[in-house]
Design a protein around this motif. Structure first.
Motif, PDB file in Angstrom:
ATOM      1  N   GLU A  62       0.835  -1.201   0.000  1.00 46.96           N
ATOM      2  CA  GLU A  62       0.000   0.000   0.000  1.00 46.96           C
ATOM      3  C   GLU A  62       0.870   1.252   0.000  1.00 46.96           C
ATOM      4  N   ASN A  63       1.932   1.250   0.785  1.00 51.77           N
ATOM      5  CA  ASN A  63       2.852   2.377   0.843  1.00 51.77           C
ATOM      6  C   ASN A  63       3.504   2.623  -0.516  1.00 51.77           C
ATOM      7  N   ARG A  64       3.888   1.547  -1.208  1.00 52.63           N
ATOM      8  CA  ARG A  64       4.492   1.678  -2.536  1.00 52.63           C
ATOM      9  C   ARG A  64       3.512   2.325  -3.515  1.00 52.63           C
ATOM     10  N   ARG A  65       2.249   1.867  -3.478  1.00 54.01           N
ATOM     11  CA  ARG A  65       1.232   2.425  -4.381  1.00 54.01           C
ATOM     12  C   ARG A  65       0.994   3.902  -4.083  1.00 54.01           C
ATOM     13  N   LEU A  66       0.927   4.268  -2.806  1.00 50.76           N
ATOM     14  CA  LEU A  66       0.694   5.663  -2.444  1.00 50.76           C
ATOM     15  C   LEU A  66       1.852   6.556  -2.873  1.00 50.76           C
ATOM     16  N   LYS A  67       3.078   6.086  -2.715  1.00 49.11           N
ATOM     17  CA  LYS A  67       4.239   6.862  -3.157  1.00 49.11           C
ATOM     18  C   LYS A  67       4.202   7.074  -4.664  1.00 49.11           C
ATOM     19  N   GLU A  68       3.784   6.055  -5.395  1.00 48.24           N
ATOM     20  CA  GLU A  68       3.673   6.170  -6.850  1.00 48.24           C
ATOM     21  C   GLU A  68       2.624   7.205  -7.226  1.00 48.24           C
ATOM     22  N   MET A  69       1.495   7.206  -6.511  1.00 49.49           N
ATOM     23  CA  MET A  69       0.439   8.184  -6.786  1.00 49.49           C
ATOM     24  C   MET A  69       0.926   9.607  -6.506  1.00 49.49           C
ATOM     25  N   VAL A  70       1.646   9.799  -5.425  1.00 49.04           N
ATOM     26  CA  VAL A  70       2.169  11.128  -5.089  1.00 49.04           C
ATOM     27  C   VAL A  70       3.134  11.602  -6.174  1.00 49.04           C
ATOM     28  N   ALA A  71       3.982  10.704  -6.642  1.00 48.50           N
ATOM     29  CA  ALA A  71       4.936  11.076  -7.690  1.00 48.50           C
ATOM     30  C   ALA A  71       4.198  11.478  -8.966  1.00 48.50           C
ATOM     31  N   ASP A  72       3.163  10.726  -9.341  1.00 53.63           N
ATOM     32  CA  ASP A  72       2.391  11.059 -10.535  1.00 53.63           C
ATOM     33  C   ASP A  72       1.693  12.406 -10.394  1.00 53.63           C
ATOM     34  N   LEU A  73       1.085  12.646  -9.231  1.00 53.08           N
ATOM     35  CA  LEU A  73       0.389  13.917  -9.020  1.00 53.08           C
ATOM     36  C   LEU A  73       1.362  15.089  -8.990  1.00 53.08           C
ATOM     37  N   SER A  74       2.538  14.901  -8.437  1.00 50.10           N
ATOM     38  CA  SER A  74       3.540  15.968  -8.420  1.00 50.10           C
ATOM     39  C   SER A  74       3.993  16.308  -9.833  1.00 50.10           C
ATOM     40  N   LEU A  75       4.150  15.285 -10.651  1.00 57.43           N
ATOM     41  CA  LEU A  75       4.529  15.504 -12.045  1.00 57.43           C
ATOM     42  C   LEU A  75       3.430  16.252 -12.795  1.00 57.43           C
ATOM     43  N   ASP A  76       2.176  15.857 -12.576  1.00 58.57           N
ATOM     44  CA  ASP A  76       1.049  16.542 -13.209  1.00 58.57           C
ATOM     45  C   ASP A  76       1.003  18.013 -12.796  1.00 58.57           C
ATOM     46  N   LYS A  77       1.210  18.272 -11.525  1.00 58.55           N
ATOM     47  CA  LYS A  77       1.193  19.639 -11.018  1.00 58.55           C
ATOM     48  C   LYS A  77       2.300  20.463 -11.666  1.00 58.55           C
ATOM     49  N   ALA A  78       3.482  19.896 -11.775  1.00 57.52           N
ATOM     50  CA  ALA A  78       4.599  20.617 -12.384  1.00 57.52           C
ATOM     51  C   ALA A  78       4.317  20.920 -13.851  1.00 57.52           C
ATOM     52  N   MET A  79       3.725  19.963 -14.560  1.00 53.57           N
ATOM     53  CA  MET A  79       3.403  20.193 -15.979  1.00 53.57           C
ATOM     54  C   MET A  79       2.355  21.295 -16.120  1.00 53.57           C
ATOM     55  N   LEU A  80       1.339  21.293 -15.272  1.00 54.31           N
ATOM     56  CA  LEU A  80       0.299  22.318 -15.347  1.00 54.31           C
ATOM     57  C   LEU A  80       0.855  23.702 -15.024  1.00 54.31           C
ATOM     58  N   GLN A  81       1.735  23.774 -14.029  1.00 53.11           N
ATOM     59  CA  GLN A  81       2.337  25.069 -13.710  1.00 53.11           C
ATOM     60  C   GLN A  81       3.213  25.563 -14.857  1.00 53.11           C
ATOM     61  N   ASP A  82       3.887  24.662 -15.534  1.00 55.28           N
ATOM     62  CA  ASP A  82       4.701  25.029 -16.674  1.00 55.28           C
ATOM     63  C   ASP A  82       3.843  25.570 -17.804  1.00 55.28           C
ATOM     64  N   VAL A  83       2.724  24.921 -18.072  1.00 51.98           N
ATOM     65  CA  VAL A  83       1.813  25.374 -19.123  1.00 51.98           C
ATOM     66  C   VAL A  83       1.243  26.742 -18.784  1.00 51.98           C
ATOM     67  N   LEU A  84       0.839  26.930 -17.535  1.00 55.87           N
ATOM     68  CA  LEU A  84       0.287  28.215 -17.127  1.00 55.87           C
ATOM     69  C   LEU A  84       1.306  29.333 -17.223  1.00 55.87           C
ATOM     70  N   SER A  85       2.548  29.044 -16.891  1.00 52.60           N
ATOM     71  CA  SER A  85       3.573  30.100 -16.944  1.00 52.60           C
ATOM     72  C   SER A  85       3.894  30.470 -18.391  1.00 52.60           C
ATOM     73  N   LYS A  86       3.761  29.548 -19.322  1.00 50.87           N
ATOM     74  CA  LYS A  86       4.017  29.833 -20.733  1.00 50.87           C
ATOM     75  C   LYS A  86       2.891  30.639 -21.340  1.00 50.87           C
ATOM     76  N   LYS A  87       1.652  30.455 -20.868  1.00 53.51           N
ATOM     77  CA  LYS A  87       0.509  31.195 -21.409  1.00 53.51           C
ATOM     78  C   LYS A  87       0.564  32.662 -21.006  1.00 53.51           C
ATOM     79  N   LEU A  88       1.084  32.932 -19.818  1.00 50.98           N
ATOM     80  CA  LEU A  88       1.121  34.312 -19.351  1.00 50.98           C
ATOM     81  C   LEU A  88       2.306  34.978 -19.920  1.00 50.98           C
TER      82      LEU A  88
END
Length: 88
Positions: A62-88
């Motif tokens: 369960e801990n392994r799965r949760l760590k994987e989910m956190v890593a995926d969500l962190s990557l998604d967040k970084a990509m979205l922030q990158d897209v937003l910074s390029k639009k402005l």
């Protein structure tokens, strides 16, 4: 990762034999494992009953799965922030 020849319950029973008074050499020879393996198991599973070992394995998965989910969500967040910074 390589699958162990022994289940968690078997490992707990091997560790319990030494706790009951048998020698480490004898138990390792009978089980067909090295002393290094025995001490590695003792470090990880020492003092646990077979049912507790199963629960430990479930919690690790369960801990392994949760760590994987956190890593995926962190990557998604970084990509979205990158897209937003390029639009402005």
């Amino acid at each position: 990762m390589k699958k162990s020849r022994f289940s968690e319950q078997q490992i707990a029973m091997i560790l319990k034999q030494v706790d009951d008074g048998l020698g480490v050499d004898d138990v390792c020879r009978k089980a067909g494992v090295s002393q290094q393996t025995y001490y590695r198991w003792r470090k990880k599973y020492g003092g646990l009953m077979p049912s507790e070992v199963k629960r430990l394995k479930q919690l690790e998965e369960e801990n392994r799965r949760l760590k994987e989910m956190v890593a995926d969500l962190s990557l998604d967040k970084a990509m979205l922030q990158d897209v937003l910074s390029k639009k402005l």
